[in-house]
Enzyme design. Structure first.
Site, PDB file in Angstrom:
ATOM      1  N   ASP A 203       0.857  -1.187   0.000  1.00  0.00           N
ATOM      2  CA  ASP A 203       0.000   0.000   0.000  1.00  0.00           C
ATOM      3  C   ASP A 203       0.893   1.237   0.000  1.00  0.00           C
ATOM      4  O   ASP A 203       1.347   1.688   1.049  1.00  0.00           O
ATOM      5  CB  ASP A 203      -0.921   0.009   1.215  1.00  0.00           C
ATOM      6  CG  ASP A 203      -1.971   1.120   1.141  1.00  0.00           C
ATOM      7  OD1 ASP A 203      -1.751   2.092   0.389  1.00  0.00           O
ATOM      8  OD2 ASP A 203      -2.992   1.013   1.832  1.00  0.00           O
ATOM      9  N   HIS A 208       0.664   8.147   3.654  1.00  0.00           N
ATOM     10  CA  HIS A 208       1.297   7.466   4.777  1.00  0.00           C
ATOM     11  C   HIS A 208       2.817   7.640   4.815  1.00  0.00           C
ATOM     12  O   HIS A 208       3.480   7.071   5.678  1.00  0.00           O
ATOM     13  CB  HIS A 208       0.954   5.979   4.727  1.00  0.00           C
ATOM     14  CG  HIS A 208      -0.518   5.715   4.605  1.00  0.00           C
ATOM     15  ND1 HIS A 208      -1.408   6.024   5.604  1.00  0.00           N
ATOM     16  CD2 HIS A 208      -1.253   5.206   3.589  1.00  0.00           C
ATOM     17  CE1 HIS A 208      -2.632   5.690   5.214  1.00  0.00           C
ATOM     18  NE2 HIS A 208      -2.561   5.207   3.998  1.00  0.00           N
ATOM     19  N   ILE A 223      -0.011   9.614   8.224  1.00  0.00           N
ATOM     20  CA  ILE A 223      -0.767   8.783   9.171  1.00  0.00           C
ATOM     21  C   ILE A 223      -0.538   7.300   8.890  1.00  0.00           C
ATOM     22  O   ILE A 223      -0.078   6.903   7.818  1.00  0.00           O
ATOM     23  CB  ILE A 223      -2.270   9.101   9.116  1.00  0.00           C
ATOM     24  CG1 ILE A 223      -2.841   8.802   7.723  1.00  0.00           C
ATOM     25  CG2 ILE A 223      -2.521  10.551   9.511  1.00  0.00           C
ATOM     26  CD1 ILE A 223      -4.351   8.956   7.620  1.00  0.00           C
ATOM     27  N   GLY A 226      -4.955   2.371   7.939  1.00  0.00           N
ATOM     28  CA  GLY A 226      -6.013   1.789   8.762  1.00  0.00           C
ATOM     29  C   GLY A 226      -5.882   0.284   8.891  1.00  0.00           C
ATOM     30  O   GLY A 226      -6.106  -0.287   9.965  1.00  0.00           O
TER      31      GLY A 226
END
Length: 304
Positions: A203, A208, A223, A226
């Site tokens: 990903d 991120h 961040i 998830g």
């Protein structure tokens, strides 16, 4: 959303079958990406995910590894749907596991539109991916990914607003967090570099890793993914409830509530309701819930 959308003529689009191949190295890298053996390099419950412990022929596979199978094959498309990909939010993930996962495999993924909903300011799209072992043809698992497309709502211009689902409402629905004391609580620290490590599992969204992209999106720093937070939470359940036996996990449901910054501490609270574990994960430093859901198990340990 384009004005071309006609609710009365809507039919789910067809998507091509897509391949996915993974190796034992990918399995081990994923385990490290969701915190396995981070606090104890010889953790008795987790060494098996990264090393051939006690002469085992292959390493074990964490059940949340299956969430990677749909990477690259999911395209949130429907007839007339138009949206800004920068405004996409990952809302929920639901996983069913049907067979023990091999340490390496070549898979065929079939993708379908599981749901499309007009929520006014946003459109909600649900994509379902079924993963089959290429050699045996066996169905290994199913992923249902739910995303919110901000700014794409209001497309149906009908009352009630358009809503389509092809699965029972009780499959992957949200749960109510019990008010009583949790059965177990597990605290785990993410690394400042956790997102950089996790992204190596496939990903590569710059949200991120790139501080400028993160600021444009409204965050002070890049961040955590998830699905990485979900991996931490399910690891906690396997350790505390399953006594380290990941094969007990039958299905996983997670609803993403708030972002996590790499380096923050995750506290996962767990409640038992029969063979279901209801959980909630909070960020300790901000005292905010970031993830909630449930994990259904193939029975519970008699020692609990």
């Amino acid at each position: 959303m384009s004005s071309d959308f006609d609710p009365d003529r809507f039919t789910p689009p067809k998507y091509p079958e897509t391949p996915y191949t993974y190796s034992e190295r990918d399995v081990a890298l994923y385990a490290l990406g969701v915190g396995a053996c981070a606090r104890d390099a010889v953790d008795a419950d987790e060494l098996k995910y990264v090393y051939h412990e006690n002469g085992q022929k292959s390493i074990h596979v964490l059940p949340t590894f299956t969430a990677l199978f749909s990477l690259g094959s999911l395209k949130f498309e429907a007839p007339g749907l138009e949206y800004d990909p920068r405004l996409l939010l990952h809302g929920q993930q639901y996983i069913e596991i049907y067979k023990p996962l091999p340490t390496s495999a070549s898979l065929n993924n079939t993708v379908s539109l599981a749901g499309l909903h007009d929520k006014g300011k946003a459109a909600v799209v649900e994509m379902e991916t079924k993963s089959y072992d290429k050699d045996s043809g066996a169905l290994l698992c199913m992923n249902r990914t739910t995303v919110f497309l901000r700014g794409a709502g209001g497309f149906s211009k009908s009352s009630p607003p358009f809503s389509y689902s092809n699965y029972p409402k009780d499959k992957g629905s949200s749960v109510k967090i019990p008010k009583g004391q949790p059965f177990a609580v597990f605290e785990d620290c993410t690394l400042p570099s956790q997102a950089l490590l996790y992204r190596l599992s496939g990903d590569y969204n710059p949200l991120h890793s790139d501080p400028m992209i993160a600021k444009i999106a409204g965050f002070t720093l890049p961040i955590l993914h998830g699905l990485c937070t979900l991996g931490f939470a399910v690891r906690a359940i396997i350790k505390c409830i399953c006594r380290g036996d990941s094969n007990r996990v039958k299905c996983i449901s997670g609803r993403f509530l708030l972002h996590v910054y790499p380096g923050e501490t995750l506290v996962t609270e767990m409640w038992l309701e029969g063979s279901r574990v209801i959980y909630q994960t909070k960020v300790k430093e901000r005292s905010r819930a970031v993830l909630s859901g449930y994990v259904d198990l193939h029975g519970l340990s008699s020692s609990l």
